[in-house]
Scaffold this motif. Sequence first.
Motif, PDB file in Angstrom:
ATOM      1  N   VAL A  10       7.495   5.401  -1.533  1.00  6.75           N
ATOM      2  CA  VAL A  10       7.203   6.086  -2.787  1.00  6.75           C
ATOM      3  C   VAL A  10       6.330   5.149  -3.615  1.00  6.75           C
ATOM      4  O   VAL A  10       6.719   4.015  -3.900  1.00  6.75           O
ATOM      5  N   LEU A  11       5.147   5.615  -3.993  1.00  9.82           N
ATOM      6  CA  LEU A  11       4.196   4.803  -4.769  1.00  9.82           C
ATOM      7  C   LEU A  11       3.689   5.659  -5.927  1.00  9.82           C
ATOM      8  O   LEU A  11       2.602   6.233  -5.864  1.00  9.82           O
ATOM      9  N   LEU A  12       4.484   5.751  -6.972  1.00 12.06           N
ATOM     10  CA  LEU A  12       4.160   6.642  -8.090  1.00 12.06           C
ATOM     11  C   LEU A  12       3.622   5.855  -9.282  1.00 12.06           C
ATOM     12  O   LEU A  12       4.287   4.960  -9.798  1.00 12.06           O
ATOM     13  N   GLU A  13       2.396   6.192  -9.691  1.00 13.49           N
ATOM     14  CA  GLU A  13       1.751   5.604 -10.864  1.00 13.49           C
ATOM     15  C   GLU A  13       1.686   4.077 -10.769  1.00 13.49           C
ATOM     16  O   GLU A  13       1.975   3.365 -11.724  1.00 13.49           O
ATOM     17  N   VAL A  14       1.263   3.604  -9.617  1.00 17.06           N
ATOM     18  CA  VAL A  14       1.086   2.166  -9.380  1.00 17.06           C
ATOM     19  C   VAL A  14      -0.377   1.841  -9.106  1.00 17.06           C
ATOM     20  O   VAL A  14      -0.909   0.842  -9.590  1.00 17.06           O
ATOM     21  N   TYR A  15      -1.036   2.700  -8.357  1.00 20.25           N
ATOM     22  CA  TYR A  15      -2.400   2.424  -7.881  1.00 20.25           C
ATOM     23  C   TYR A  15      -3.345   2.032  -9.012  1.00 20.25           C
ATOM     24  O   TYR A  15      -4.158   1.110  -8.854  1.00 20.25           O
ATOM     25  N   GLU A  16      -3.267   2.718 -10.159  1.00 16.34           N
ATOM     26  CA  GLU A  16      -4.197   2.461 -11.259  1.00 16.34           C
ATOM     27  C   GLU A  16      -3.990   1.096 -11.901  1.00 16.34           C
ATOM     28  O   GLU A  16      -4.835   0.619 -12.661  1.00 16.34           O
ATOM     29  N   HIS A  17      -2.857   0.444 -11.594  1.00 15.27           N
ATOM     30  CA  HIS A  17      -2.561  -0.884 -12.144  1.00 15.27           C
ATOM     31  C   HIS A  17      -3.083  -2.011 -11.254  1.00 15.27           C
ATOM     32  O   HIS A  17      -2.989  -3.187 -11.637  1.00 15.27           O
ATOM     33  N   LEU A  18      -3.617  -1.672 -10.084  1.00 13.42           N
ATOM     34  CA  LEU A  18      -4.015  -2.690  -9.122  1.00 13.42           C
ATOM     35  C   LEU A  18      -5.441  -3.169  -9.379  1.00 13.42           C
ATOM     36  O   LEU A  18      -6.389  -2.389  -9.313  1.00 13.42           O
ATOM     37  N   ALA A  19      -5.587  -4.464  -9.638  1.00 12.64           N
ATOM     38  CA  ALA A  19      -6.914  -5.033  -9.846  1.00 12.64           C
ATOM     39  C   ALA A  19      -7.706  -5.051  -8.539  1.00 12.64           C
ATOM     40  O   ALA A  19      -8.932  -4.992  -8.549  1.00 12.64           O
ATOM     41  N   ASN A  20      -7.003  -5.136  -7.422  1.00 15.48           N
ATOM     42  CA  ASN A  20      -7.643  -5.098  -6.105  1.00 15.48           C
ATOM     43  C   ASN A  20      -6.961  -3.995  -5.293  1.00 15.48           C
ATOM     44  O   ASN A  20      -6.082  -4.258  -4.478  1.00 15.48           O
ATOM     45  N   PRO A  21      -7.359  -2.730  -5.514  1.00  9.50           N
ATOM     46  CA  PRO A  21      -6.629  -1.611  -4.901  1.00  9.50           C
ATOM     47  C   PRO A  21      -6.679  -1.582  -3.378  1.00  9.50           C
ATOM     48  O   PRO A  21      -5.689  -1.217  -2.744  1.00  9.50           O
ATOM     49  N   GLU A  22      -7.812  -1.977  -2.782  1.00  8.56           N
ATOM     50  CA  GLU A  22      -7.857  -1.954  -1.310  1.00  8.56           C
ATOM     51  C   GLU A  22      -6.880  -2.963  -0.727  1.00  8.56           C
ATOM     52  O   GLU A  22      -6.196  -2.673   0.264  1.00  8.56           O
ATOM     53  N   LEU A  23      -6.792  -4.134  -1.333  1.00 11.29           N
ATOM     54  CA  LEU A  23      -5.846  -5.137  -0.839  1.00 11.29           C
ATOM     55  C   LEU A  23      -4.416  -4.615  -0.978  1.00 11.29           C
ATOM     56  O   LEU A  23      -3.575  -4.829  -0.096  1.00 11.29           O
ATOM     57  N   GLY A  24      -4.144  -3.919  -2.077  1.00  8.39           N
ATOM     58  CA  GLY A  24      -2.821  -3.339  -2.260  1.00  8.39           C
ATOM     59  C   GLY A  24      -2.488  -2.328  -1.179  1.00  8.39           C
ATOM     60  O   GLY A  24      -1.394  -2.341  -0.603  1.00  8.39           O
ATOM     61  N   ILE A  25      -3.428  -1.429  -0.877  1.00  5.08           N
ATOM     62  CA  ILE A  25      -3.217  -0.433   0.178  1.00  5.08           C
ATOM     63  C   ILE A  25      -3.063  -1.114   1.536  1.00  5.08           C
ATOM     64  O   ILE A  25      -2.222  -0.714   2.357  1.00  5.08           O
ATOM     65  N   LYS A  26      -3.835  -2.155   1.776  1.00  4.88           N
ATOM     66  CA  LYS A  26      -3.733  -2.896   3.038  1.00  4.88           C
ATOM     67  C   LYS A  26      -2.338  -3.503   3.198  1.00  4.88           C
ATOM     68  O   LYS A  26      -1.731  -3.419   4.281  1.00  4.88           O
ATOM     69  N   ASN A  27      -1.812  -4.112   2.144  1.00  6.00           N
ATOM     70  CA  ASN A  27      -0.485  -4.724   2.214  1.00  6.00           C
ATOM     71  C   ASN A  27       0.622  -3.674   2.348  1.00  6.00           C
ATOM     72  O   ASN A  27       1.636  -3.903   3.022  1.00  6.00           O
ATOM     73  N   ILE A  28       0.421  -2.524   1.723  1.00  3.10           N
ATOM     74  CA  ILE A  28       1.367  -1.416   1.876  1.00  3.10           C
ATOM     75  C   ILE A  28       1.341  -0.892   3.310  1.00  3.10           C
ATOM     76  O   ILE A  28       2.385  -0.610   3.911  1.00  3.10           O
ATOM     77  N   ALA A  29       0.138  -0.772   3.878  1.00  4.49           N
ATOM     78  CA  ALA A  29      -0.005  -0.295   5.258  1.00  4.49           C
ATOM     79  C   ALA A  29       0.664  -1.244   6.246  1.00  4.49           C
ATOM     80  O   ALA A  29       1.224  -0.814   7.262  1.00  4.49           O
ATOM     81  N   SER A  30       0.616  -2.538   5.966  1.00  6.34           N
ATOM     82  CA  SER A  30       1.263  -3.528   6.837  1.00  6.34           C
ATOM     83  C   SER A  30       2.783  -3.482   6.686  1.00  6.34           C
ATOM     84  O   SER A  30       3.516  -3.842   7.608  1.00  6.34           O
ATOM     85  N   HIS A  31       3.250  -3.029   5.523  1.00  5.80           N
ATOM     86  CA  HIS A  31       4.685  -2.986   5.222  1.00  5.80           C
ATOM     87  C   HIS A  31       5.383  -1.797   5.881  1.00  5.80           C
ATOM     88  O   HIS A  31       6.520  -1.901   6.321  1.00  5.80           O
ATOM     89  N   ILE A  32       4.707  -0.660   5.980  1.00  5.23           N
ATOM     90  CA  ILE A  32       5.340   0.564   6.443  1.00  5.23           C
ATOM     91  C   ILE A  32       5.414   0.603   7.971  1.00  5.23           C
ATOM     92  O   ILE A  32       4.541   0.068   8.667  1.00  5.23           O
ATOM     93  N   ALA A  33       6.455   1.227   8.488  1.00  4.38           N
ATOM     94  CA  ALA A  33       6.594   1.388   9.939  1.00  4.38           C
ATOM     95  C   ALA A  33       5.582   2.420  10.447  1.00  4.38           C
ATOM     96  O   ALA A  33       5.224   3.357   9.725  1.00  4.38           O
ATOM     97  N   ASP A  34       5.112   2.234  11.675  1.00  7.51           N
ATOM     98  CA  ASP A  34       4.241   3.241  12.290  1.00  7.51           C
ATOM     99  C   ASP A  34       4.980   4.579  12.321  1.00  7.51           C
ATOM    100  O   ASP A  34       6.175   4.646  12.648  1.00  7.51           O
ATOM    101  N   GLY A  35       4.280   5.630  11.945  1.00  2.00           N
ATOM    102  CA  GLY A  35       4.900   6.940  11.880  1.00  2.00           C
ATOM    103  C   GLY A  35       5.608   7.204  10.572  1.00  2.00           C
ATOM    104  O   GLY A  35       6.177   8.284  10.376  1.00  2.00           O
TER     105      GLY A  35
END
Length: 227
Positions: free
Chosen positions: A84-109
């Motif tokens: 769940v990532l609600l109203e967080v993205y707009e606070h990220l100074a480096n949004p791609e890095l944030g998405i990359k770290n989230i993608a590494s955190h989540i399980a495949d599928g």
Amino acid sequence: MKFKLIKNLKRGDWAEEKLKIVKSSLPNEIVSDIGSGWGCFKNKVESLGLVWQPFDYVQKLPEATLWDLNNPAPETAKKPGFIVLLEVYEHLANPELGIKNIASHIADGGYLAMSCPNPFYAKSKFTMIYKNQLYAFQPKHIEEHHVNVPLPHIIEFYLKKHGFELLEKGMIDSHRSPSFKFSFNYLKDCTKYILEKLVGGDTVLSKGETQVYFAKKKQHINPESIS
């Protein structure tokens, strides 16, 4: 994929609805609540028999683990089947890095339910004309660390680049006419509503103050291989 208009749902309810839909197909029972705040999503998760794993940038709850999304997830974090990532993205100074770290955190599928402000909302377009500033991204919003204007095509690009398949994107309907109550403020609100309609247009993009994305993490890929 076009944006769909989502009516009669708040963003938290929308995310809960998505969690219920995919509950039986989650790769595991852990739900990471990134930007957990005061824990409003805790009961929604635990009522489904799932495990709530909260993270935040500042310590609001003792059970939340601190996580700056400029860095990989803490070593103690378990890979979730749902984020769940609600109203967080707009606070990220480096949004791609944030998405990359989230993608590494989540399980495949695993699944991601994400929301953020919509810069193309009618009120935002109207504010751009008479203030030359986007509605939720004025200088006063720096105090809330609104430092990243969440443009839809860029969000989609980052999600795809870092291994997410987009299942749904929508705008939560916010542009409703003022409730009748004869007063000066009512007349003012009606005038503003009409002007916003004229400026924003009658499109899905103009009706939603909040944009939402529902995505699924694919098998591990090398982002550099995607053009």
